[in-house]
Scaffold this active site. Structure first.
Site, short mmCIF file in Angstrom:
data_model
loop_
_atom_site.label_atom_id
_atom_site.label_comp_id
_atom_site.label_asym_id
_atom_site.label_seq_id
_atom_site.Cartn_x
_atom_site.Cartn_y
_atom_site.Cartn_z
N THR A 132 -9.53 -18.79 14.69
CA THR A 132 -9.16 -20.09 14.97
C THR A 132 -9.09 -20.54 16.34
O THR A 132 -8.92 -19.62 17.13
CB THR A 132 -7.79 -20.15 14.24
N ASP A 133 -8.96 -21.71 16.69
CA ASP A 133 -8.88 -22.06 18.26
C ASP A 133 -7.64 -21.95 18.41
O ASP A 133 -7.18 -21.94 19.97
CB ASP A 133 -9.45 -23.65 18.25
N GLU A 134 -6.52 -21.52 17.47
CA GLU A 134 -5.22 -21.52 18.03
C GLU A 134 -4.83 -20.36 18.99
O GLU A 134 -3.81 -20.18 19.41
CB GLU A 134 -4.28 -21.68 16.71
N TYR A 158 1.36 -17.06 13.72
CA TYR A 158 0.10 -16.90 13.07
C TYR A 158 -0.88 -16.71 14.33
O TYR A 158 -2.14 -15.90 14.17
CB TYR A 158 0.05 -18.31 12.60
N LYS A 162 -3.77 -13.51 14.72
CA LYS A 162 -5.17 -13.93 14.55
C LYS A 162 -5.73 -13.52 16.08
O LYS A 162 -6.70 -12.72 16.17
CB LYS A 162 -5.42 -15.13 14.28
P1 NAD Z 1 -6.09 -19.98 3.07
O1 NAD Z 1 -4.91 -19.59 3.20
O2 NAD Z 1 -6.53 -21.07 2.11
O3 NAD Z 1 -6.89 -18.63 2.40
C1 NAD Z 1 -6.68 -17.30 2.46
C2 NAD Z 1 -7.29 -16.52 1.46
O4 NAD Z 1 -7.25 -15.09 1.63
C3 NAD Z 1 -6.52 -16.54 -0.10
O5 NAD Z 1 -7.50 -16.60 -0.76
C4 NAD Z 1 -5.65 -15.37 -0.09
O6 NAD Z 1 -5.46 -15.10 -1.38
C5 NAD Z 1 -6.66 -14.19 0.76
N1 NAD Z 1 -5.68 -13.23 1.31
C6 NAD Z 1 -4.75 -13.38 1.77
N2 NAD Z 1 -4.33 -12.09 2.22
C7 NAD Z 1 -5.04 -11.14 1.54
C8 NAD Z 1 -5.19 -9.81 1.67
N3 NAD Z 1 -4.20 -9.06 2.25
N4 NAD Z 1 -6.35 -9.28 1.08
C9 NAD Z 1 -7.24 -10.17 0.48
N5 NAD Z 1 -6.98 -11.33 0.47
C10 NAD Z 1 -6.12 -11.78 1.02
O7 NAD Z 1 -7.07 -19.90 4.25
P2 NAD Z 1 -8.24 -20.51 4.89
O8 NAD Z 1 -7.77 -22.08 5.51
O9 NAD Z 1 -9.02 -20.96 3.90
O10 NAD Z 1 -8.73 -19.89 6.22
C11 NAD Z 1 -9.72 -18.80 5.98
C12 NAD Z 1 -9.80 -18.31 7.39
O11 NAD Z 1 -10.23 -19.37 8.26
C13 NAD Z 1 -8.64 -17.48 7.97
O12 NAD Z 1 -9.05 -16.56 8.69
C14 NAD Z 1 -8.12 -18.53 8.90
O13 NAD Z 1 -7.46 -18.14 10.11
C15 NAD Z 1 -9.37 -19.21 9.46
N6 NAD Z 1 -9.31 -20.69 9.91
C16 NAD Z 1 -8.77 -21.69 9.12
C17 NAD Z 1 -8.67 -22.98 9.63
C18 NAD Z 1 -8.00 -23.90 8.65
O14 NAD Z 1 -7.98 -25.05 9.44
N7 NAD Z 1 -7.72 -23.86 7.51
C19 NAD Z 1 -9.33 -23.23 10.92
C20 NAD Z 1 -9.81 -22.26 11.81
C21 NAD Z 1 -9.81 -20.90 11.30
P1 TYD Z 2 -1.30 -27.68 9.98
O1 TYD Z 2 -2.13 -28.65 8.79
O2 TYD Z 2 0.03 -26.96 9.31
O3 TYD Z 2 -2.17 -27.04 10.72
P2 TYD Z 2 -1.88 -26.17 12.33
O4 TYD Z 2 -0.64 -26.13 12.58
O5 TYD Z 2 -2.47 -24.85 12.10
O6 TYD Z 2 -2.77 -27.10 13.29
O7 TYD Z 2 -0.85 -28.75 11.06
C1 TYD Z 2 -1.33 -29.74 11.58
C2 TYD Z 2 -0.55 -30.69 12.65
O8 TYD Z 2 0.24 -31.64 11.85
C3 TYD Z 2 0.37 -29.67 13.44
O9 TYD Z 2 0.53 -30.29 14.56
C4 TYD Z 2 1.70 -29.90 12.53
C5 TYD Z 2 1.67 -31.20 11.77
N1 TYD Z 2 2.32 -31.37 10.71
C6 TYD Z 2 3.26 -32.45 10.41
O10 TYD Z 2 3.73 -33.18 11.56
N2 TYD Z 2 3.92 -32.36 9.24
C7 TYD Z 2 3.73 -31.48 8.15
O11 TYD Z 2 4.45 -31.71 7.21
C8 TYD Z 2 2.79 -30.65 8.48
C9 TYD Z 2 2.39 -29.48 7.29
C10 TYD Z 2 2.18 -30.46 9.72
#
Ligand code: NAD
Ligand code: TYD
Length: 360
Positions: A132-134, A158, A162
């Protein structure tokens, strides 16, 4: 074949669906099915010979060893993680366990497996880590977007977990030569996203006539990428990325949270008008997330220059598709709103008093 971890989550499932729409190469999906994992998302793959699911934990080293020996994948694409910042504030332990220890366990299993492969397969093997970019921390308004060379400054449990996993992946390459690739992507949105994250939460709450909780002054900025574009970037990096390199993936869409929420209200007003008036009446400023990063932005020039990848969707096209998808799939939404989901809403939002006027 490839081994995907976390393929029942939001991005992993979109990746598996996209992969099998374009190829017959088998995907083995290993997922622990936490609250975020949902097999219903993959129900269209039932009966497809090229898709296999294993219910298991990435921390289970014996299981991973067995899966690698039995299925002999040419690559591991590692999505599995605890992924929600607010949950990491309430309970960081699960984040250290899955994101740090789980990635460690997977790297060690991959190293042992890779070390025993014949030369050609060893050369071709890849471990692709999805991050992630975070990890880069928070930007000021005038700072340049995150390049791959930006120092890590994670601020939430988080992002710290990561960042730790990214460092392990890097070290396994430098020390042991494991052929790794890492992608650091910005905020994704699109179909099948669990309604704890900003965009699906706002859509689901609006349709239920519930408040739309905006943290702080609503001016925190994120870069947004349509999930299908992220999946395309991952396929490119897997196919042609340079071993040991990191690629930042972003949508060139920096948007303040309040503008996201207003856009969603306007789309819902158009696509599902409410007799009670515009959905924007539901916008409610609530107390801020502790340690809330102000701004993320991605410099995605490296992946474009080296691999020719750039996003196909604009925010306008991607967000319209996303809203329409949630309108068209009320059954999926209803099924993920279990008792555990309602407990989470209470835990995260009950303590946040309305902070009316915080920038309204
Ligand atoms: P998500 O939370 O929707 O899904 C995570 C999945 O991992 C779930 O299916 C869960 O059951 C599985 N999981 C969790 N713990 C596990 C374990 N111990 N063993 C096996 N499986 C396990 O997450 P996402 O949004 O699909 O993100 C996927 C990846 O992309 C993550 O690594 C996240 O850090 C990264 N990412 C997400 C975003 C975003 O905006 N969602 C952006 C950048 C990077
Ligand atoms: P989120 O979707 O949780 O992603 P991340 O924190 O990983 O960027 O949140 C996106 C942005 O939206 C973040 O600045 C927090 C804000 N946010 C709210 O303002 N209200 C909410 O209920 C949630 C879930 C997020």
């Amino acid at each position: 074949m490839i081994l995907v971890t976390g393929g029942a989550g939001f991005i992993g499932a979109n990746f598996v669906l996209d992969w099998l729409a374009a190829s017959d190469e088998t995907v083995l999906n290993l997922d622990a099915l936490t609250y975020a994992g949902n097999l219903e998302t993959l129900s269209s793959l039932e009966g497809r010979a090229a898709y296999r699911f294993v219910h298991g934990d990435i921390c289970d080293r014996a299981l991973i060893d067995q899966l690698l020996a039995e299925h002999r994948p040419r690559a591991i694409v590692h999505f599995a993680a605890e992924s929600h910042v607010d949950r990491s504030i309430h309970g960081p332990g699960a984040f250290v366990r899955t994101n740090v220890e789980g990635t460690f366990s997977l790297l060690e299993a991959a190293r042992a497996y890779w070390g025993g492969l014949p030369a050609g397969e060893r050369e071709a093997f890849r471990f692709l880590h999805i991050s992630t970019d975070e990890v880069y921390g928070s930007l000021g308004p005038a700072d340049p977007p995150f390049a791959e060379t930006k120092a890590y400054e994670p601020n939430s449990p988080y992002s710290a977990s990561k960042a730790a996993s990214d460092h392990l992946v890097r070290a396994w390459h430098h020390t042991y030569g494991l052929p790794v690739l890492t992608t650091n992507c910005s905020n994704n949105y699109g179909p099948f996203q669990f309604p704890e994250k900003l965009i699906p939460l706002m859509i689901v709450n609006a349709l239920a006539g519930k408040p739309l909780p905006v943290y702080g002054d609503g001016l925190n900025v994120r870069d947004w990428l349509y999930v299908g574009d992220h999946c395309g970037a991952i396929r490119e990096v897997l196919a042609r990325g340079r071993v040991g390199e990191t690629y930042n993936v972003g949508g060139w869409n920096e948007i303040a949270n309040i503008d996201i929420v207003r856009t969603l209200c306007a789309l819902l007003d158009e696509l599902r008008p409410d007799a009670a008036g515009s959905y924007s009446r539901l916008i409610t400023y609530v107390s801020d997330r502790p340690g809330h990063d102000r701004r993320y932005a991605i410099d995605a020039r490296k992946i474009e220059r080296e691999l020719g990848w750039k996003p196909a969707e604009t925010f306008a096209t991607g967000i319209r598709k996303t809203v329409q998808w949630y309108l068209d799939h009320p059954g999926w939404v209803a099924n993920v709103q279990s008792g555990a989901y309602r407990d989470w809403l209470t835990r995260n939002y009950a303590g946040r008093e309305n902070s009316a006027g915080a920038g309204a």
